[in-house]
Design a protein around this motif. Structure first.
Motif, PDB file in Angstrom:
ATOM      1  N   GLY A 174      18.904  -6.592  -7.225  1.00  0.00           N
ATOM      2  CA  GLY A 174      18.249  -5.931  -6.146  1.00  0.00           C
ATOM      3  C   GLY A 174      18.494  -4.381  -6.595  1.00  0.00           C
ATOM      4  O   GLY A 174      18.576  -2.949  -6.189  1.00  0.00           O
ATOM      5  N   GLY A 175      18.493  -3.369  -7.788  1.00  0.00           N
ATOM      6  CA  GLY A 175      18.916  -2.771  -8.512  1.00  0.00           C
ATOM      7  C   GLY A 175      17.513  -1.920  -8.345  1.00  0.00           C
ATOM      8  O   GLY A 175      17.781  -0.830  -8.893  1.00  0.00           O
ATOM      9  N   LEU A 176      15.976  -2.310  -8.755  1.00  0.00           N
ATOM     10  CA  LEU A 176      14.937  -2.010  -8.702  1.00  0.00           C
ATOM     11  C   LEU A 176      13.972  -1.445  -7.399  1.00  0.00           C
ATOM     12  O   LEU A 176      14.567  -1.927  -7.074  1.00  0.00           O
ATOM     13  N   ILE A 177      13.269  -0.660  -6.915  1.00  0.00           N
ATOM     14  CA  ILE A 177      12.631  -0.368  -5.766  1.00  0.00           C
ATOM     15  C   ILE A 177      11.294  -1.193  -6.441  1.00  0.00           C
ATOM     16  O   ILE A 177      10.889  -0.970  -7.206  1.00  0.00           O
ATOM     17  N   GLN A 178      10.893  -2.174  -5.220  1.00  0.00           N
ATOM     18  CA  GLN A 178       9.815  -3.085  -5.254  1.00  0.00           C
ATOM     19  C   GLN A 178       8.328  -2.364  -4.506  1.00  0.00           C
ATOM     20  O   GLN A 178       7.411  -2.134  -4.669  1.00  0.00           O
ATOM     21  N   ASN A 179       9.045  -2.266  -3.136  1.00  0.00           N
ATOM     22  CA  ASN A 179       7.858  -1.103  -2.247  1.00  0.00           C
ATOM     23  C   ASN A 179       8.416   0.280  -1.447  1.00  0.00           C
ATOM     24  O   ASN A 179       9.773   0.202  -1.854  1.00  0.00           O
ATOM     25  N   LEU A 180       7.989   0.854  -1.122  1.00  0.00           N
ATOM     26  CA  LEU A 180       8.316   1.838  -0.493  1.00  0.00           C
ATOM     27  C   LEU A 180       7.643   1.449   1.264  1.00  0.00           C
ATOM     28  O   LEU A 180       6.975   1.287   1.347  1.00  0.00           O
ATOM     29  N   ALA A 181       8.965   1.841   1.804  1.00  0.00           N
ATOM     30  CA  ALA A 181       7.861   1.473   3.978  1.00  0.00           C
ATOM     31  C   ALA A 181       8.205   3.048   3.947  1.00  0.00           C
ATOM     32  O   ALA A 181       8.902   4.452   4.295  1.00  0.00           O
ATOM     33  N   TRP A 182       6.993   2.977   5.168  1.00  0.00           N
ATOM     34  CA  TRP A 182       6.978   4.430   6.013  1.00  0.00           C
ATOM     35  C   TRP A 182       6.433   4.032   7.402  1.00  0.00           C
ATOM     36  O   TRP A 182       6.282   2.911   8.411  1.00  0.00           O
ATOM     37  N   PRO A 183       6.726   4.809   8.246  1.00  0.00           N
ATOM     38  CA  PRO A 183       7.203   5.328   9.889  1.00  0.00           C
ATOM     39  C   PRO A 183       5.821   3.961  10.185  1.00  0.00           C
ATOM     40  O   PRO A 183       4.381   4.539   9.236  1.00  0.00           O
ATOM     41  N   SER A 184       5.323   3.644  10.888  1.00  0.00           N
ATOM     42  CA  SER A 184       4.262   2.907  11.302  1.00  0.00           C
ATOM     43  C   SER A 184       3.197   4.190  12.098  1.00  0.00           C
ATOM     44  O   SER A 184       1.736   3.675  11.509  1.00  0.00           O
ATOM     45  N   ASP A 185       3.831   4.691  12.473  1.00  0.00           N
ATOM     46  CA  ASP A 185       3.042   6.415  12.892  1.00  0.00           C
ATOM     47  C   ASP A 185       2.894   7.256  11.385  1.00  0.00           C
ATOM     48  O   ASP A 185       2.200   8.004  11.882  1.00  0.00           O
ATOM     49  N   HIS A 186       3.011   7.115  10.254  1.00  0.00           N
ATOM     50  CA  HIS A 186       3.308   7.966   9.303  1.00  0.00           C
ATOM     51  C   HIS A 186       1.314   8.386   9.268  1.00  0.00           C
ATOM     52  O   HIS A 186       0.518   7.434   8.971  1.00  0.00           O
ATOM     53  N   GLN A 187       1.132   9.729   8.936  1.00  0.00           N
ATOM     54  CA  GLN A 187      -0.082  10.062   8.340  1.00  0.00           C
ATOM     55  C   GLN A 187      -0.667   9.778   7.054  1.00  0.00           C
ATOM     56  O   GLN A 187      -0.263  11.017   6.675  1.00  0.00           O
ATOM     57  N   PHE A 188      -1.292   8.676   6.649  1.00  0.00           N
ATOM     58  CA  PHE A 188      -1.621   9.210   5.254  1.00  0.00           C
ATOM     59  C   PHE A 188      -2.267  10.133   4.761  1.00  0.00           C
ATOM     60  O   PHE A 188      -3.888  10.199   5.604  1.00  0.00           O
ATOM     61  N   PRO A 189      -2.419  10.377   3.177  1.00  0.00           N
ATOM     62  CA  PRO A 189      -4.035  11.197   3.152  1.00  0.00           C
ATOM     63  C   PRO A 189      -4.953  10.419   2.571  1.00  0.00           C
ATOM     64  O   PRO A 189      -6.070  10.711   2.464  1.00  0.00           O
ATOM     65  N   CYS A 190      -5.362   8.986   3.129  1.00  0.00           N
ATOM     66  CA  CYS A 190      -6.174   8.297   3.034  1.00  0.00           C
ATOM     67  C   CYS A 190      -6.324   7.149   3.492  1.00  0.00           C
ATOM     68  O   CYS A 190      -4.958   7.143   4.001  1.00  0.00           O
ATOM     69  N   GLN A 191      -7.269   6.227   3.289  1.00  0.00           N
ATOM     70  CA  GLN A 191      -7.213   4.987   4.647  1.00  0.00           C
ATOM     71  C   GLN A 191      -6.039   3.932   3.741  1.00  0.00           C
ATOM     72  O   GLN A 191      -6.024   3.455   2.399  1.00  0.00           O
ATOM     73  N   MET A 192      -5.490   2.776   4.289  1.00  0.00           N
ATOM     74  CA  MET A 192      -4.295   2.441   4.004  1.00  0.00           C
ATOM     75  C   MET A 192      -4.606   0.987   4.560  1.00  0.00           C
ATOM     76  O   MET A 192      -5.793   0.324   5.397  1.00  0.00           O
ATOM     77  N   THR A 193      -4.126   0.193   3.871  1.00  0.00           N
ATOM     78  CA  THR A 193      -3.996  -0.902   4.169  1.00  0.00           C
ATOM     79  C   THR A 193      -2.843  -1.436   4.049  1.00  0.00           C
ATOM     80  O   THR A 193      -1.671  -1.261   3.091  1.00  0.00           O
ATOM     81  N   VAL A 194      -2.608  -2.466   5.472  1.00  0.00           N
ATOM     82  CA  VAL A 194      -1.059  -2.492   5.745  1.00  0.00           C
ATOM     83  C   VAL A 194      -1.087  -3.629   4.784  1.00  0.00           C
ATOM     84  O   VAL A 194      -1.211  -4.899   5.258  1.00  0.00           O
TER      85      VAL A 194
END
Length: 214
Positions: free
Chosen positions: A58-78
């Motif tokens: 597990g030495g590399l980053i696969q995905n980032l995880a955001w708080p569920s209420d995070h305000q993104f700068p664009c529309q997102m797909t969960v």
């Protein structure tokens, strides 16, 4: 006793050289933290998932995880919902059918590649000690109790509790001659390794409440 215990050989290695090796990880850990903290800050993420695979620690980053209420700068797909401790988090990507979403993904992917390129030379703790001694090995263990499947084993190791000069390792010992087992390569056990029984390994790795209180 775990039914897979018989599929491992157990070892300890100790002494001044081991103490130096253990202390040497502090600098690597600090650098890893700086890189990971940097990309989390860049994207306002709360955490990450790491790489996974047979023998991968597990030495590399696969995905980032955001708080569920995070305000993104664009529309997102969960893509996934999970928890970090008590915090509800999401793994998400920018909507690929929007210009903003594609730009977000492009920036995210570039940052992940850059961070992982740096992390490749900065192993996680288990990979650090296993690679140092060249004892990474995979193998098959016992069949599952119910249904189909078989245990997939890999070398694991760590510090002996309460000591700063001793490491413990469990290395798969699968033998092709035994039914349901397949040998996966071979490793040369370093001369300084002392072989342990499972009972000795268990006693060394299990800290009792009495020991904790002392």
């Amino acid at each position: 006793m775990s039914k897979n215990a018989k599929h491992y050989d157990y070892y300890k290695v100790e002494g001044p050289a081991v103490k130096t090796l253990i202390a040497g990880y502090d600098a690597i850990e600090k650098q890893r933290k700086e890189i990971i903290d940097g990309i989390l800050r860049e994207f306002g993420a709360a955490g990450y998932t790491d790489s996974a695979g047979w023998g991968d620690k597990g030495g590399l980053i696969q995905n980032l995880a955001w708080p569920s209420d995070h305000q993104f700068p664009c529309q997102m797909t969960v893509k996934k919902r999970d928890f970090i401790g008590d915090q509800h988090v999401i793994i998400a990507r920018g909507k690929a059918n929007t210009t903003e979403g594609r730009e977000f993904n492009k920036k995210l992917d570039a940052s992940l590649r850059a961070a992982n390129e740096k992390l490749k030379s900065l192993p996680v703790w288990q990979a650090y000690i296993i690679e140092h001694y060249g004892v990474l090995r995979t193998g098959f263990g016992s069949a599952a109790d119910r249904g189909w499947g078989i245990s997939m084993l890999t070398t694991y190791g760590g510090r002996c509790p309460g000591r700063d000069d001793c490491l413990l390792f469990a290395i798969p010992n699968s033998k092709a001659k035994e039914p349901g087992e397949v040998k996966h390569g071979s490793v040369e056990i370093p001369a300084e390794f002392q072989q342990l029984t499972y009972g000795q390994f268990y006693d060394l790795t299990t800290v009792t409440e009495k020991e904790d209180a002392e």
